[in-house]
Design a protein around this motif. Sequence first.
Motif: not given
Length: 235
Positions: A134-135, A127, A141, A144-145, A131
């Motif tokens: 993408i980011s 994950v 990251s 989000v993780t 992330t």
Amino acid sequence: MIITILIFILAYLLGSLVPGVWIGQLFYHVDIRKVGSGNIGTTNSFRVLGPKAGTLVLLLDLLKGTLAGMLPMIFDSHINAMLVGLAAIIGHTYPIWLKFKGGKAVATSAGVLLAYNPSFFLLIVLVFVLTLLISSMVSMSAMVTFTFATLSSLYYHDWILTIVAVSLTIFVFYRHRTNIVRIKNGTESTVPFGWYYQKKKALIKSAFYDSTISLRYSQRPIFSSSCCSNNSFCF
């Protein structure tokens, strides 16, 4: 009881180890606390010391979290490894060697999870990497993780894992509060890869090209119609 106290003290001391600071000072003669973001962890080590040193710091921060999580097994204790690992996370964030001014404990937390639940650790790493691709932002990251880890922990029906995950997620968001402001303002630092980085790079390149074209046109001479009298050409 004495063994339990000893385990938690050792876990804290393991977490308090600061490889980013020591590697910077020993091999690069740089105090990363005074350069870049001032953070002692992996991201600033990559930024200030380079990829080799940054990778080494990442592995060592992971290792100290993993070793802390394995202390109950080493001492043949029934203490929950996640709780022991929490002491290492606190140690990384508030290290005794640096007057209790440490890092954000992302890598160390991952190391604790590796010792506690390796399969969940692999999912979390996946994950994080996706992330990041993408980011292009380590801070986003991480947040989000940790949020994903909290929600996913419910699947395991492990209340200690869930409580620790919720606590760490709140803590990580708090430690990244300045990063959140920069993300909102579009000024957060990015890694030199990923979708967002490429998009931002393309926009900057396009803006530079447009400004160059505009500058060239603005510098062209403006001719008066009077210069074209007597059927002469104007150049």
